[in-house]
Write a protein that holds these residues in place. Structure first.
Motif, PDB file in Angstrom:
ATOM      1  N   PHE A  79       0.820  -1.209   0.000  1.00 28.60           N
ATOM      2  CA  PHE A  79       0.000   0.000   0.000  1.00 28.60           C
ATOM      3  C   PHE A  79       0.857   1.263   0.000  1.00 28.60           C
ATOM      4  CE2 PHE A  79      -4.128  -1.851   2.065  1.00 28.60           C
ATOM      5  CZ  PHE A  79      -4.333  -2.626   0.943  1.00 28.60           C
ATOM      6  N   GLU A  80       1.985   1.244   0.680  1.00 31.62           N
ATOM      7  CA  GLU A  80       2.847   2.429   0.761  1.00 31.62           C
ATOM      8  C   GLU A  80       3.439   2.814  -0.596  1.00 31.62           C
ATOM      9  OE1 GLU A  80       5.688   1.554   3.828  1.00 31.62           O
ATOM     10  OE2 GLU A  80       4.278   2.085   5.426  1.00 31.62           O
ATOM     11  N   LEU A  81       3.496   1.890  -1.521  1.00 32.87           N
ATOM     12  CA  LEU A  81       4.037   2.176  -2.848  1.00 32.87           C
ATOM     13  C   LEU A  81       3.004   2.800  -3.783  1.00 32.87           C
ATOM     14  CD1 LEU A  81       6.131  -1.064  -3.177  1.00 32.87           C
ATOM     15  CD2 LEU A  81       7.031   1.269  -2.998  1.00 32.87           C
ATOM     16  N   ILE A  82       1.753   2.804  -3.370  1.00 30.82           N
ATOM     17  CA  ILE A  82       0.688   3.403  -4.179  1.00 30.82           C
ATOM     18  C   ILE A  82       0.715   4.911  -3.950  1.00 30.82           C
ATOM     19  CG2 ILE A  82      -1.810   3.571  -4.507  1.00 30.82           C
ATOM     20  CD1 ILE A  82      -1.948   0.585  -3.695  1.00 30.82           C
ATOM     21  N   GLY A  83       0.928   5.645  -5.036  1.00 28.22           N
ATOM     22  CA  GLY A  83       0.992   7.095  -4.930  1.00 28.22           C
ATOM     23  C   GLY A  83      -0.368   7.754  -4.954  1.00 28.22           C
ATOM     24  N   GLU A  84      -1.296   7.183  -5.719  1.00 27.59           N
ATOM     25  CA  GLU A  84      -2.612   7.793  -5.874  1.00 27.59           C
ATOM     26  C   GLU A  84      -3.628   6.741  -6.295  1.00 27.59           C
ATOM     27  OE1 GLU A  84      -4.835  10.864  -8.992  1.00 27.59           O
ATOM     28  OE2 GLU A  84      -2.675  10.541  -9.144  1.00 27.59           O
ATOM     29  N   ILE A  85      -4.771   6.726  -5.640  1.00 26.33           N
ATOM     30  CA  ILE A  85      -5.900   5.894  -6.065  1.00 26.33           C
ATOM     31  C   ILE A  85      -6.666   6.687  -7.124  1.00 26.33           C
ATOM     32  CG2 ILE A  85      -8.057   4.770  -5.389  1.00 26.33           C
ATOM     33  CD1 ILE A  85      -5.668   3.377  -4.170  1.00 26.33           C
ATOM     34  N   VAL A  86      -6.804   6.107  -8.297  1.00 27.64           N
ATOM     35  CA  VAL A  86      -7.537   6.753  -9.382  1.00 27.64           C
ATOM     36  C   VAL A  86      -9.022   6.450  -9.246  1.00 27.64           C
ATOM     37  CG1 VAL A  86      -7.828   6.871 -11.895  1.00 27.64           C
ATOM     38  CG2 VAL A  86      -5.530   6.664 -10.899  1.00 27.64           C
ATOM     39  N   SER A  87      -9.345   5.181  -8.979  1.00 25.47           N
ATOM     40  CA  SER A  87     -10.745   4.790  -8.796  1.00 25.47           C
ATOM     41  C   SER A  87     -10.795   3.452  -8.065  1.00 25.47           C
ATOM     42  CB  SER A  87     -11.474   4.673 -10.140  1.00 25.47           C
ATOM     43  OG  SER A  87     -10.911   3.647 -10.922  1.00 25.47           O
ATOM     44  N   SER A  88     -11.922   3.217  -7.428  1.00 27.00           N
ATOM     45  CA  SER A  88     -12.155   1.948  -6.744  1.00 27.00           C
ATOM     46  C   SER A  88     -13.629   1.620  -6.873  1.00 27.00           C
ATOM     47  CB  SER A  88     -11.746   2.049  -5.279  1.00 27.00           C
ATOM     48  OG  SER A  88     -11.915   0.807  -4.640  1.00 27.00           O
ATOM     49  N   GLU A  89     -13.910   0.436  -7.398  1.00 27.09           N
ATOM     50  CA  GLU A  89     -15.292   0.027  -7.624  1.00 27.09           C
ATOM     51  C   GLU A  89     -15.498  -1.408  -7.189  1.00 27.09           C
ATOM     52  OE1 GLU A  89     -17.072   1.441 -11.461  1.00 27.09           O
ATOM     53  OE2 GLU A  89     -14.950   1.701 -11.940  1.00 27.09           O
ATOM     54  N   GLU A  90     -16.742  -1.734  -6.940  1.00 31.13           N
ATOM     55  CA  GLU A  90     -17.142  -3.098  -6.598  1.00 31.13           C
ATOM     56  C   GLU A  90     -18.194  -3.545  -7.587  1.00 31.13           C
ATOM     57  OE1 GLU A  90     -19.681  -5.303  -3.074  1.00 31.13           O
ATOM     58  OE2 GLU A  90     -18.481  -3.557  -2.548  1.00 31.13           O
TER      59      GLU A  90
END
Length: 98
Positions: A79-90
């Motif tokens: 998770f620490e390597l993720i710079g930005e969440i663009v989108s999250s869907e279910e």
């Protein structure tokens, strides 16, 4: 039916190899700690973007996993390597793998 979590995210330039190196520990921690986790596929897109496709037994299992966040070292390192969440869907899979 299987619940599918689709998370599109960016990593900072130069961190893609570190992300891939951290993936196996993250998946190992998911298998140990996340009830209802079925499998995951990571897709590399253009411009340092990635799509993580994670399958869950139910929406409740996905919600419980989200509530835990980065509670284990392998998950936190990824998770620490993720710079930005663009989108999250279910969503719900309408076809199961053959």
């Amino acid at each position: 039916m299987t619940v599918v979590e689709l998370t599109r995210f960016r990593v900072s330039p130069g961190l893609s190899e570190a992300l891939l190196a951290a993936r196996s520990a993250m998946l190992r921690d998911f298998r140990v700690d996340r009830d209802g986790f079925l499998d995951a596929r990571l897709v590399r897109l253009a411009d340092d973007e990635w799509l993580d496709i994670v399958s869950w037994r139910s929406s409740a299992d996905l919600a419980a996993s989200r509530a835990k966040g980065g509670n284990r070292p392998g998950i936190q390192a990824f998770f620490e390597l993720i710079g930005e969440i663009v989108s999250s869907e279910e969503g719900t899979a309408v076809e199961e793998p053959t």
